[in-house]
Structures are given as C-alpha cells and as structure tokens.
Design a protein around this motif. Structure first.
Motif, PDB file in Angstrom:
ATOM      1  N   ILE A 148      62.585  45.614  48.646  1.00 42.75           N
ATOM      2  CA  ILE A 148      61.924  46.130  49.841  1.00 42.75           C
ATOM      3  C   ILE A 148      60.470  46.460  49.507  1.00 42.75           C
ATOM      4  CG2 ILE A 148      61.845  48.111  51.419  1.00 42.75           C
ATOM      5  CD1 ILE A 148      64.922  48.031  51.446  1.00 42.75           C
ATOM      6  N   PHE A 149      59.566  46.035  50.390  1.00 46.79           N
ATOM      7  CA  PHE A 149      58.131  46.249  50.180  1.00 46.79           C
ATOM      8  C   PHE A 149      57.468  46.717  51.470  1.00 46.79           C
ATOM      9  CE2 PHE A 149      59.123  43.016  46.996  1.00 46.79           C
ATOM     10  CZ  PHE A 149      58.518  43.546  45.878  1.00 46.79           C
ATOM     11  N   ASP A 150      56.292  47.321  51.268  1.00 48.51           N
ATOM     12  CA  ASP A 150      55.364  47.551  52.386  1.00 48.51           C
ATOM     13  C   ASP A 150      55.996  48.276  53.564  1.00 48.51           C
ATOM     14  OD1 ASP A 150      53.487  46.187  50.872  1.00 48.51           O
ATOM     15  OD2 ASP A 150      53.889  44.245  51.823  1.00 48.51           O
ATOM     16  N   VAL A 151      56.699  49.350  53.258  1.00 50.27           N
ATOM     17  CA  VAL A 151      57.240  50.204  54.328  1.00 50.27           C
ATOM     18  C   VAL A 151      56.135  51.191  54.726  1.00 50.27           C
ATOM     19  CG1 VAL A 151      59.005  51.900  54.963  1.00 50.27           C
ATOM     20  CG2 VAL A 151      59.573  50.003  53.415  1.00 50.27           C
ATOM     21  N   ALA A 152      55.808  51.229  55.991  1.00 45.98           N
ATOM     22  CA  ALA A 152      54.740  52.135  56.436  1.00 45.98           C
ATOM     23  C   ALA A 152      55.025  52.637  57.845  1.00 45.98           C
ATOM     24  CB  ALA A 152      53.384  51.427  56.411  1.00 45.98           C
ATOM     25  N   VAL A 153      54.783  53.924  58.017  1.00 45.19           N
ATOM     26  CA  VAL A 153      54.896  54.552  59.344  1.00 45.19           C
ATOM     27  C   VAL A 153      53.526  55.154  59.659  1.00 45.19           C
ATOM     28  CG1 VAL A 153      56.017  56.399  60.662  1.00 45.19           C
ATOM     29  CG2 VAL A 153      57.352  55.034  59.035  1.00 45.19           C
ATOM     30  N   HIS A 154      53.039  54.930  60.860  1.00 42.94           N
ATOM     31  CA  HIS A 154      51.732  55.485  61.248  1.00 42.94           C
ATOM     32  C   HIS A 154      51.767  57.005  61.073  1.00 42.94           C
ATOM     33  CE1 HIS A 154      48.342  56.734  63.665  1.00 42.94           C
ATOM     34  NE2 HIS A 154      47.902  55.485  63.590  1.00 42.94           N
ATOM     35  N   PRO A 155      50.671  57.587  60.507  1.00 40.56           N
ATOM     36  CA  PRO A 155      50.679  59.033  60.244  1.00 40.56           C
ATOM     37  C   PRO A 155      51.080  59.887  61.449  1.00 40.56           C
ATOM     38  CG  PRO A 155      48.725  58.032  59.266  1.00 40.56           C
ATOM     39  CD  PRO A 155      49.439  56.936  60.008  1.00 40.56           C
ATOM     40  N   ALA A 156      50.715  59.439  62.650  1.00 41.38           N
ATOM     41  CA  ALA A 156      51.057  60.222  63.847  1.00 41.38           C
ATOM     42  C   ALA A 156      52.558  60.242  64.111  1.00 41.38           C
ATOM     43  CB  ALA A 156      50.331  59.651  65.065  1.00 41.38           C
ATOM     44  N   TYR A 157      53.287  59.341  63.448  1.00 44.25           N
ATOM     45  CA  TYR A 157      54.729  59.215  63.706  1.00 44.25           C
ATOM     46  C   TYR A 157      55.583  59.578  62.489  1.00 44.25           C
ATOM     47  CZ  TYR A 157      53.552  56.720  68.011  1.00 44.25           C
ATOM     48  OH  TYR A 157      53.069  56.378  69.251  1.00 44.25           O
ATOM     49  N   GLN A 158      54.932  60.010  61.416  1.00 40.91           N
ATOM     50  CA  GLN A 158      55.707  60.300  60.200  1.00 40.91           C
ATOM     51  C   GLN A 158      56.574  61.550  60.364  1.00 40.91           C
ATOM     52  OE1 GLN A 158      53.003  60.251  56.828  1.00 40.91           O
ATOM     53  NE2 GLN A 158      52.465  58.109  57.179  1.00 40.91           N
ATOM     54  N   ARG A 159      57.593  61.638  59.502  1.00 44.37           N
ATOM     55  CA  ARG A 159      58.534  62.767  59.469  1.00 44.37           C
ATOM     56  C   ARG A 159      59.307  62.927  60.790  1.00 44.37           C
ATOM     57  NH1 ARG A 159      58.629  65.911  54.532  1.00 44.37           N
ATOM     58  NH2 ARG A 159      56.959  65.049  53.284  1.00 44.37           N
ATOM     59  N   GLN A 160      59.561  61.804  61.436  1.00 47.46           N
ATOM     60  CA  GLN A 160      60.371  61.844  62.670  1.00 47.46           C
ATOM     61  C   GLN A 160      61.561  60.895  62.564  1.00 47.46           C
ATOM     62  OE1 GLN A 160      57.914  61.654  66.354  1.00 47.46           O
ATOM     63  NE2 GLN A 160      56.172  61.953  64.990  1.00 47.46           N
ATOM     64  N   GLY A 161      61.851  60.458  61.340  1.00 44.96           N
ATOM     65  CA  GLY A 161      63.040  59.628  61.129  1.00 44.96           C
ATOM     66  C   GLY A 161      62.803  58.122  61.223  1.00 44.96           C
ATOM     67  N   ILE A 162      61.553  57.700  61.456  1.00 44.43           N
ATOM     68  CA  ILE A 162      61.289  56.264  61.627  1.00 44.43           C
ATOM     69  C   ILE A 162      61.416  55.504  60.297  1.00 44.43           C
ATOM     70  CG2 ILE A 162      59.532  54.545  62.255  1.00 44.43           C
ATOM     71  CD1 ILE A 162      58.550  56.566  64.375  1.00 44.43           C
ATOM     72  N   GLY A 163      60.917  56.107  59.224  1.00 43.10           N
ATOM     73  CA  GLY A 163      61.041  55.457  57.915  1.00 43.10           C
ATOM     74  C   GLY A 163      62.498  55.210  57.566  1.00 43.10           C
ATOM     75  N   ARG A 164      63.319  56.200  57.816  1.00 46.29           N
ATOM     76  CA  ARG A 164      64.760  56.062  57.551  1.00 46.29           C
ATOM     77  C   ARG A 164      65.365  54.940  58.411  1.00 46.29           C
ATOM     78  NH1 ARG A 164      68.840  59.579  55.750  1.00 46.29           N
ATOM     79  NH2 ARG A 164      67.454  61.372  55.618  1.00 46.29           N
ATOM     80  N   LEU A 165      64.979  54.902  59.688  1.00 51.35           N
ATOM     81  CA  LEU A 165      65.473  53.851  60.591  1.00 51.35           C
ATOM     82  C   LEU A 165      65.119  52.458  60.065  1.00 51.35           C
ATOM     83  CD1 LEU A 165      64.589  54.797  64.306  1.00 51.35           C
ATOM     84  CD2 LEU A 165      66.833  54.223  63.374  1.00 51.35           C
ATOM     85  N   LEU A 166      63.859  52.303  59.651  1.00 49.87           N
ATOM     86  CA  LEU A 166      63.397  50.999  59.146  1.00 49.87           C
ATOM     87  C   LEU A 166      64.180  50.596  57.897  1.00 49.87           C
ATOM     88  CD1 LEU A 166      59.543  51.590  59.501  1.00 49.87           C
ATOM     89  CD2 LEU A 166      60.908  50.003  60.880  1.00 49.87           C
ATOM     90  N   MET A 167      64.352  51.557  56.999  1.00 49.94           N
ATOM     91  CA  MET A 167      65.084  51.275  55.756  1.00 49.94           C
ATOM     92  C   MET A 167      66.536  50.902  56.054  1.00 49.94           C
ATOM     93  SD  MET A 167      63.139  51.481  53.064  1.00 49.94           S
ATOM     94  CE  MET A 167      64.343  51.727  51.767  1.00 49.94           C
ATOM     95  N   ASN A 168      67.161  51.623  56.982  1.00 46.07           N
ATOM     96  CA  ASN A 168      68.555  51.304  57.343  1.00 46.07           C
ATOM     97  C   ASN A 168      68.663  49.877  57.878  1.00 46.07           C
ATOM     98  OD1 ASN A 168      69.434  53.794  56.581  1.00 46.07           O
ATOM     99  ND2 ASN A 168      69.522  54.650  58.640  1.00 46.07           N
ATOM    100  N   GLU A 169      67.723  49.500  58.722  1.00 49.56           N
ATOM    101  CA  GLU A 169      67.732  48.142  59.288  1.00 49.56           C
ATOM    102  C   GLU A 169      67.596  47.096  58.197  1.00 49.56           C
ATOM    103  OE1 GLU A 169      68.688  48.652  63.049  1.00 49.56           O
ATOM    104  OE2 GLU A 169      67.896  46.681  62.487  1.00 49.56           O
ATOM    105  N   LEU A 170      66.685  47.336  57.269  1.00 53.20           N
ATOM    106  CA  LEU A 170      66.474  46.361  56.186  1.00 53.20           C
ATOM    107  C   LEU A 170      67.730  46.255  55.323  1.00 53.20           C
ATOM    108  CD1 LEU A 170      62.794  47.238  55.160  1.00 53.20           C
ATOM    109  CD2 LEU A 170      63.576  45.184  56.362  1.00 53.20           C
ATOM    110  N   GLU A 171      68.311  47.387  54.994  1.00 48.73           N
ATOM    111  CA  GLU A 171      69.508  47.374  54.139  1.00 48.73           C
ATOM    112  C   GLU A 171      70.683  46.669  54.816  1.00 48.73           C
ATOM    113  OE1 GLU A 171      70.195  51.438  53.099  1.00 48.73           O
ATOM    114  OE2 GLU A 171      68.331  51.581  51.952  1.00 48.73           O
TER     115      GLU A 171
END
Ligand SMILES: CC(C)(COP(=O)(O)OP(=O)(O)OC[C@H]1O[C@@H](n2cnc3c(N)ncnc32)[C@H](O)[C@@H]1OP(=O)(O)O)[C@@H](O)C(=O)NCCC(=O)NCCS
Length: 148
Positions: free
Chosen positions: A69-92
């Motif tokens: 997995i590479f280049d995971v990024a969440v816009h700063p205005a949207y961080q710490r709202q569970g989006i990173g986790r969502l993206l990682m779950n989808e990739l996995e």
C-alpha cells in the motif's frame, strides 16, 4: 457531509489528486508519473465529499502472495474523521489473505498500528539516486572488508 468511496482511477481527477498530495504534505508529484502510477496500480480508492476529493490510497499486488500500500492521503480538513481507516479497509478488501507491506511517513506509524500493522523485523529498502539520501533509510551497512 455525505462521503462516498469510489474505486478506480479516472484521469479527469488527476489534478485533484496532485493537489491533495500537496495539501497532505506528500509533496508536489509529477503529473505524468502520478497518472502512470495510478493507472498501473492494482487498486485505487478515493473518498469524495460531493465532487471534492478528500482522500486517496493505492495498492500494488501480484494478486496471489503479496501486496503493498502506498500514497495514502487524507486532506488536512478531513483528517481524524475515519477516512484513512475507510480507505485502508477498502484496499485490504481487494487482497484477502495476502501479506500486505507498507512504509509510514514519520509520525504516522500509530495510524497504521491502530489498523493492525506491525513492525517487520527484516524489512530492507534500496533507493536509487537521488533518493538514496532519504531520511527513511539507515546509513549503508559497513562491509566485512571495510571493517577489516
Ligand atoms: C495518515 C492519514 C492518512 C490518516 O488519515 P485519517 O483520516 O486522519 O485517519 P483516521 O481518522 O481514519 O484514523 C484512524 C485511527 O488512527 C488514529 N490516527 C490517525 N492519525 C494518527 C496519527 N498521526 N497519530 C496517531 N494516531 C493517529 C486516529 O486517531 C484513529 O484512531 P481511533 O480509531 O482509535 O479513533 C492522514 O493523517 C494523512 O493523510 N496524513 C498526511 C499524509 C501521510 O502522511 N500519509 C501517510 C503516507 S504513508
């Protein structure tokens, strides 16, 4: 806020991805290189608030044994709202049963640890010039001859 996860890469939003990586602190990427990298990835996952791109991640894989997995990024205005986790779950979910590798940026290790990632005892990397001076790499090991 109505968030939507989408699969796949569409060149129409390449500029949005370039901006997102910049805003998230992952640097100014070359447009042609990023287009190639996204096109050739095994999976690309994005998160949208309406037509605003607020998160992205990608995975490369042989589809059998290994994935990275590479280049995971969440816009700063949207961080710490569970989006990173969502993206990682989808990739996995695209690679069930495979061994997944990744490297974190400095300070982001706890994010991946929360998702179940563990330190790999023998992970090594080889970067070509001009990346060989990356702060992510230890200095070269001294060979037995040099130590003589
Ligand atoms: C790393 C990043 C993708 C995390 O995305 P995010 O949407 O903020 O993460 P989430 O909200 O889904 O967080 C999931 C969990 O990790 C935790 N977490 C997120 N970032 C963290 C950090 N920097 N340090 C410690 N914990 C962190 C959250 O608190 C949350 O924990 P919880 O479930 O116990 O509440 C985001 O901070 C980012 O884009 N950073 C800049 C780019 C970058 O460095 N990307 C990594 C490239 S390897």
């Amino acid at each position: 806020m109505q968030l939507q996860i989408r699969q796949g890469f569409d060149p129409q939003w390449l500029d949005d991805a370039l901006n997102l990586y910049c805003e998230a602190g992952l640097g100014q990427k070359d447009a042609d290189q990023l287009r190639k990298a996204l096109t050739r990835s095994y999976r690309v996952v994005t998160c949208w608030n309406g037509e605003e791109l607020c998160g992205i991640g990608r995975l490369i894989s042989d589809g059998v044994y290994y994935a990275s997995i590479f280049d995971v990024a969440v816009h700063p205005a949207y961080q710490r709202q569970g989006i990173g986790r969502l993206l990682m779950n989808e990739l996995e979910q695209a690679v069930p049963g495979l061994r997944v590798y990744l490297t974190a940026t400095f300070g982001k290790e706890p994010f991946y640890e929360k998702l179940g990632y563990r330190r790999h005892r023998t992970a090594l990397a080889k970067y070509p010039p001009p990346f060989e001076t990356s702060p992510y790499l230890d200095p070269p090991a001294r060979s037995t001859q040099e130590q003589g």
